[in-house]
Design a protein around this motif. Structure first.
Motif, PDB file in Angstrom:
ATOM      1  N   GLN A   1      -4.822  -4.554  -7.371  1.00  0.00           N
ATOM      2  CA  GLN A   1      -4.937  -4.474  -5.915  1.00  0.00           C
ATOM      3  C   GLN A   1      -3.895  -3.501  -5.356  1.00  0.00           C
ATOM      4  O   GLN A   1      -2.750  -3.489  -5.818  1.00  0.00           O
ATOM      5  N   LEU A   2      -4.299  -2.713  -4.379  1.00  0.00           N
ATOM      6  CA  LEU A   2      -3.368  -1.761  -3.768  1.00  0.00           C
ATOM      7  C   LEU A   2      -2.240  -2.480  -3.036  1.00  0.00           C
ATOM      8  O   LEU A   2      -2.472  -3.468  -2.343  1.00  0.00           O
ATOM      9  N   ARG A   3      -1.020  -1.976  -3.213  1.00  0.00           N
ATOM     10  CA  ARG A   3       0.158  -2.565  -2.563  1.00  0.00           C
ATOM     11  C   ARG A   3       0.476  -1.890  -1.237  1.00  0.00           C
ATOM     12  O   ARG A   3       1.358  -2.340  -0.496  1.00  0.00           O
TER      13      ARG A   3
ATOM     14  N   LEU B   1     -10.083   1.551 -10.018  1.00  0.00           N
ATOM     15  CA  LEU B   1      -9.815   0.439  -9.102  1.00  0.00           C
ATOM     16  C   LEU B   1     -10.944   0.368  -8.092  1.00  0.00           C
ATOM     17  O   LEU B   1     -11.745   1.301  -7.966  1.00  0.00           O
ATOM     18  N   GLN B   2     -11.021  -0.740  -7.367  1.00  0.00           N
ATOM     19  CA  GLN B   2     -12.104  -0.934  -6.422  1.00  0.00           C
ATOM     20  C   GLN B   2     -11.797  -0.250  -5.095  1.00  0.00           C
ATOM     21  O   GLN B   2     -10.841  -0.605  -4.418  1.00  0.00           O
TER      22      GLN B   2
ATOM     23  N   GLN C   1     -12.551   2.562   3.183  1.00  0.00           N
ATOM     24  CA  GLN C   1     -11.371   3.369   2.854  1.00  0.00           C
ATOM     25  C   GLN C   1     -11.694   4.854   2.773  1.00  0.00           C
ATOM     26  O   GLN C   1     -10.810   5.661   2.497  1.00  0.00           O
ATOM     27  N   VAL C   2     -12.942   5.207   2.987  1.00  0.00           N
ATOM     28  CA  VAL C   2     -13.390   6.598   2.823  1.00  0.00           C
ATOM     29  C   VAL C   2     -13.767   7.197   4.172  1.00  0.00           C
ATOM     30  O   VAL C   2     -14.550   6.615   4.924  1.00  0.00           O
TER      31      VAL C   2
END
Length: 356
Positions: A36-38, A65-66, A71-72
């Motif tokens: 998971q992104l931090r 990663l997902q 996010q795009v």
């Protein structure tokens, strides 16, 4: 985290279909043990020849990663805000699923270049073998340029036809209307970097052709209702909104104060980030403090590529690759930092933020 990242894609994370090795290193550093992104991340690209969902899936596979569609940001994503055009009949040009993209953005009445070609079979004179036999009636109220098309000659001819005829290219040409129909253009990149050794023509090159043909034919300047995608500030404002939305969704309490925009193209990535940084500095009511630009050397930019120090001396298209409607300012194409690759860029931001 009180900061977030805006990543360009082509030339920073990938070159064509090939992942740049430093990209996977960078996202390992950005992720926790569960993948998971931090830190909040947005992928900010001037590409527009695909669906947002498809680009997210492509990035997920490339980076391991997902990545979610939220996010795009594609070059055309901010067109969702231009609701005054959503009910009008618009001509759309570009590659990929342009009709579906336009509909997803809210446009209800969409005409593609191919549909226009079929509706007016006498207009496409270059390739007579493709000339259709059917005839339809259309009345177009605006033009949306998503990205560079495959057959430039056909798109250039038909877009000019629509502008000269005020949206009715089957009619007799009388007085040329001016101002012409609204034109909205996404992605102003003159060049972009794929797997070839040299940069490839981007949509900015197509726009350059369109602008010059229109001026040569009419003696007047082609005008844009809006220019969208990097380096437009509306695109960075939208990116800031998505970054803050991510942080809120994750339950992170610290307000996001700083953005790090990582790109390979001085004339779009760096210019856009610096322009947005100037905007943030001028507006005291905005909670965001800064948008720092980090230039990597894995794409369009090369160490020996120099911008002129005096724009009055040598502002030619061979030097200033930015769009005609954006003034050239040498300070805007000068990155806050220049590093070798995207992993170095992430580590630099971590160091500045005392983040490990």
């Amino acid at each position: 985290p009180a900061f977030g990242f805006l990543f360009d894609i082509d030339g920073v994370l990938v070159r064509g279909s090939q992942v740049i090795p430093a990209a996977r290193d960078a996202f390992r550093a950005l992720s926790d043990g569960d993948g998971q992104l931090r830190v909040p991340v947005v992928f900010l690209t001037n590409a527009g020849n695909c669906l947002r969902k498809a680009k997210a899936e492509e990035l997920s596979h490339a980076l391991g990663l997902q990545v979610s569609p939220e996010q795009v940001i594609l070059s055309h994503s901010p067109l969702r805000l231009f609701s005054e055009f959503h009910q009008k009949c618009v001509l759309v040009a570009g590659q990929g699923p342009v009709e579906e993209n336009a509909q997803n953005l809210g446009f209800k009445h969409v005409v593609t270049i191919e549909a226009l070609r079929k509706a007016f079979p006498l207009l496409d004179m270059v390739d007579q073998s493709r000339r259709p036999k059917e005839l339809h009636l259309l009345n177009i109220s605006g033009v949306i340029l998503f990205g560079e098309p495959v057959r430039w000659e056909t798109s250039l001819q038909l877009i000019i036809d629509v502008l000269l005829s005020n949206g009715n290219p089957g009619a007799e040409l009388e007085d040329i209307p001016y101002p012409h129909l609204p034109v909205l253009a996404c992605n102003m990149d003159l060049l972009w970097m794929a797997e070839a050794k040299m940069p490839r023509f981007g949509h900015g090159t197509f726009l350059l052709c369109l602008e010059n043909i229109y001026k040569k034919v009419t003696g007047r300047e082609l005008k844009y209702e809006a220019l969208i995608g990097k380096p437009s500030t509306v695109t960075y404002r939208y990116a800031e909104y998505l970054i803050k939305q991510q942080a809120e969704k994750q339950g992170w309490k610290s307000p996001i104060r700083r953005l790090y925009a990582i790109g390979d193209n001085p004339m779009s990535d760096i210019y856009g980030a610096n322009l947005y940084n100037s905007y943030l500095k001028q507006d005291c009511n905005i909670s965001m403090e800064s948008c720092e630009s980090i230039l990597v050397c894995t794409g369009v930019y090369r160490h020996n590529a120099e911008a002129p120090s005096n724009p009055e001396e040598c502002v030619t298209e061979t030097v200033f690759h930015g769009h005609r409607d954006f003034c050239f300012d040498p300070s805007l194409v000068e990155a806050s930092y220049v590093v070798q690759d995207v992993n170095d860029a992430v580590q630099l931001a971590f160091k500045k933020e005392n983040w490990s």
